[in-house]
Write an enzyme that holds these catalytic residues in place. Structure first.
Site, PDB file in Angstrom:
ATOM      1  N   GLY A  42       0.819  -1.207   0.000  1.00 38.49           N
ATOM      2  CA  GLY A  42       0.000   0.000   0.000  1.00 38.49           C
ATOM      3  C   GLY A  42       0.847   1.249   0.000  1.00 38.49           C
ATOM      4  N   GLY A  67       2.284   5.228   0.860  1.00 38.82           N
ATOM      5  CA  GLY A  67       2.555   6.167   1.946  1.00 38.82           C
ATOM      6  C   GLY A  67       3.342   5.619   3.117  1.00 38.82           C
ATOM      7  N   CYS A 101       5.445  -5.840   1.726  1.00 34.99           N
ATOM      8  CA  CYS A 101       5.761  -4.411   1.605  1.00 34.99           C
ATOM      9  C   CYS A 101       5.117  -3.578   2.727  1.00 34.99           C
ATOM     10  CB  CYS A 101       5.440  -3.915   0.208  1.00 34.99           C
ATOM     11  SG  CYS A 101       6.603  -2.636  -0.303  1.00 34.99           S
ATOM     12  N   LEU A 102       4.032  -2.844   2.460  1.00 34.64           N
ATOM     13  CA  LEU A 102       3.409  -2.092   3.560  1.00 34.64           C
ATOM     14  C   LEU A 102       2.955  -3.071   4.649  1.00 34.64           C
ATOM     15  CD1 LEU A 102       2.394   0.937   4.256  1.00 34.64           C
ATOM     16  CD2 LEU A 102       0.145  -0.008   3.795  1.00 34.64           C
ATOM     17  N   GLY A 134       9.621   3.114  -0.094  1.00 32.05           N
ATOM     18  CA  GLY A 134      10.417   4.258   0.315  1.00 32.05           C
ATOM     19  C   GLY A 134      10.698   4.269   1.808  1.00 32.05           C
ATOM     20  N   TYR A 135      10.079   3.314   2.540  1.00 32.28           N
ATOM     21  CA  TYR A 135      10.306   3.195   3.980  1.00 32.28           C
ATOM     22  C   TYR A 135      10.850   1.794   4.256  1.00 32.28           C
ATOM     23  CZ  TYR A 135       7.255   7.266   4.148  1.00 32.28           C
ATOM     24  OH  TYR A 135       6.720   8.511   3.956  1.00 32.28           O
ATOM     25  N   HIS A 158       8.461  -7.443  -3.535  1.00 34.54           N
ATOM     26  CA  HIS A 158       7.207  -7.897  -4.140  1.00 34.54           C
ATOM     27  C   HIS A 158       7.377  -9.256  -4.804  1.00 34.54           C
ATOM     28  CE1 HIS A 158       4.287  -4.584  -3.729  1.00 34.54           C
ATOM     29  NE2 HIS A 158       5.385  -3.920  -3.417  1.00 34.54           N
ATOM     30  N   GLU A 196       5.234 -11.283  -5.904  1.00 31.66           N
ATOM     31  CA  GLU A 196       4.332 -11.514  -7.052  1.00 31.66           C
ATOM     32  C   GLU A 196       4.981 -10.992  -8.336  1.00 31.66           C
ATOM     33  OE1 GLU A 196       4.089  -9.018  -5.112  1.00 31.66           O
ATOM     34  OE2 GLU A 196       3.526  -7.240  -6.259  1.00 31.66           O
TER      35      GLU A 196
HETATM   36  N1  LIG Z   1       4.717  -1.230  -2.122  1.00 24.22           N
HETATM   37  C1  LIG Z   1       4.453  -0.898  -0.874  1.00 24.22           C
HETATM   38  O1  LIG Z   1       3.651  -1.527  -0.180  1.00 24.22           O
HETATM   39  C2  LIG Z   1       5.118   0.344  -0.359  1.00 24.22           C
HETATM   40  C3  LIG Z   1       5.062   0.504   1.131  1.00 24.22           C
HETATM   41  C4  LIG Z   1       5.296   1.931   1.587  1.00 24.22           C
HETATM   42  N2  LIG Z   1       4.297   2.804   1.039  1.00 24.22           N
HETATM   43  C5  LIG Z   1       6.683   2.405   1.206  1.00 24.22           C
HETATM   44  O2  LIG Z   1       6.840   3.193   0.302  1.00 24.22           O
HETATM   45  O3  LIG Z   1       7.650   1.983   1.811  1.00 24.22           O
END
Ligand SMILES: NC(=O)CC[C@H](N)C(=O)O
Length: 394
Positions: free
Chosen positions: A240, A242, A267-268, A311-312, A352, A354
């Site tokens: 997700g 942000g 990821c998120l 990005g995190y 990722h 997938e």
């Molecule tokens: N692809 C994602 O789930 C990105 C996770 C989060 N938004 C980040 O940028 O780190």
């Protein structure tokens, strides 16, 4: 001579790149990031994780295989803008229904081409990601779209980039999560898994279904009680957009369900697990976005070439009591790429698996998830709350 409509990219640090308009004519603002994938522009544009971001594709020629309905990762593009050295106006591909520009115009994606993307990426790598505005001259000067913006006009766009709200500290998931839960009636023979949708990509749902999972996708704000009422065999936390830190409701849900269900986070979803366990996330300088990030699997010693977009990152040291142990690290910068709970069948990756787009080295993680689910309920079909202590030898 072909006259091209002018456009600029104005960054918050005062830099202005002059190029040409592409896609929907207008203006847009967002966090400017870069992705090094050589293909997959449609999947990147429709990945909800890019909500709020303007994506620079480092590959210098984008659009020549058009846009196909099969390659949608969600219901529409979520990128706030797209940047390439050169977009192709022509396309040739038996799968495609539409040109990239027609697709952008249909969904309002404002883009720019003809700028020095190598210089832009060098700036982002050196100084970190910045906010930026793409402005099309035809939007403000329809009578003369071929003329240049004046320096004073350019400064107005620089100020607009500077004044735009930072992504950090804000919940970007509410704009992308599903409003209502949905299931797949045709898949009702698999192990039922609740997929918390923070901005899920379609290919993740497909990969889960492929290993024998019946996916039930639920909105991000679904409570633990509502999730357990669906009598799932497992829980999946999606990717997700942000900053993961302000999503306290999601940390709480993940915390309350930890140990009750075999859980997989991507990821998120991985970052939410780290925060749920009491850890910390931090913003990286320019993140990892592309299809060739080398990751070492610490359990097998194998190196996987992975697809990434984040990005995190999670600071594994900040998770109290060693509740999670690292399972994967990035070979470029040593950041955490995967972890597993020391006692529960809960694991996650920052990348990722997938891989849409990207290499398929990491698909084994979907098999691992179904193995964890099978081992957990012993085939009884009933979720049992039990601590799988001794797992991973910790
Ligand atoms: N692809 C994602 O789930 C990105 C996770 C989060 N938004 C980040 O940028 O780190």
């Amino acid at each position: 001579m072909i006259r091209k409509e002018r456009a600029i990219l104005a960054l918050e640090d005062g830099t202005v790149y002059r190029g040409y308009a592409f896609g929907h004519r207008g203006e847009t603002v967002g966090e400017v990031v870069f992705n090094t994938s050589m293909t997959g522009y449609q999947e990147i544009m429709t990945d909800p994780s890019y909500n709020g971001q303007i994506v620079t594709i480092t590959y210098p020629h984008v659009g020549n295989y058009g846009v196909a309905i099969y390659d949608m990762e969600s219901n529409k593009p979520y990128v706030r803008g797209f940047i390439s050295r050169e977009f192709s106006a022509e396309y040739s591909n038996h799968r495609a229904q539409q040109s990239l520009e027609a697709f952008m115009q249909q969904y309002g994606v404002v883009s720019i081409q003809g700028i020095d993307t190598r210089a832009l990426v060098r700036r982002l790598r050196t100084g970190g990601v910045v906010k930026g505005v793409i402005a099309h001259r035809s939007f403000t000067h329809p009578e003369d779209p071929y003329g240049e913006f004046t320096p004073a006009e350019e400064q107005v766009y620089v100020s607009r980039a500077l004044g735009h709200q930072d992504i950090d500290g804000h919940d970007m998931t509410r704009e992308v999560t599903t409003a209502l839960p949905y299931a797949f009636p045709t898949l009702r023979h698999g192990k039922r898994v609740v997929l918390m949708d923070f901005g899920i990509k379609h290919t993740i749902i497909e990969r889960l279904a492929e290993v024998g999972i019946e996916p039930i996708v639920v909105p991000a704000h679904t409570t633990p009680a509502q999730i357990m009422a669906l009598q799932p065999h497992g829980l999946f936390l999606s990717n997700g957009p942000g900053d993961p830190a302000p999503l306290e409701y999601a940390h709480k849900t993940a915390w309350e369900l930890m140990g009750l269900l075999p859980t997989f986070g991507i990821c998120l979803g991985h970052q939410i697990l780290g925060l749920a366990a009491g850890g910390r996330t931090f913003k990286m300088k320019f993140g990892h976005r592309g299809g060739n990030q080398p990751v070492k699997n610490l359990l097998t010693g194998n190196v996987e070439i992975t697809s990434q977009n984040h990005g995190y990152a999670v600071d594994i040291e900040s998770i109290p009591n060693g509740a999670f142990v690292p399972t994967h690290v990035n070979l470029n910068d040593g950041t955490l790429e995967g972890m597993a709970h020391a006692r529960y069948p809960v694991f996650s990756v920052q990348y990722h698996p997938e891989a849409s787009p990207g290499p398929h080295d990491s698909r084994y993680l979907f098999d691992r998830f179904i193995e964890e689910i099978d081992a957990f309920d012993g085939g009884s079909g009933t979720p049992v709350a039990k601590a799988n202590s001794g797992r991973l030898g910790v």
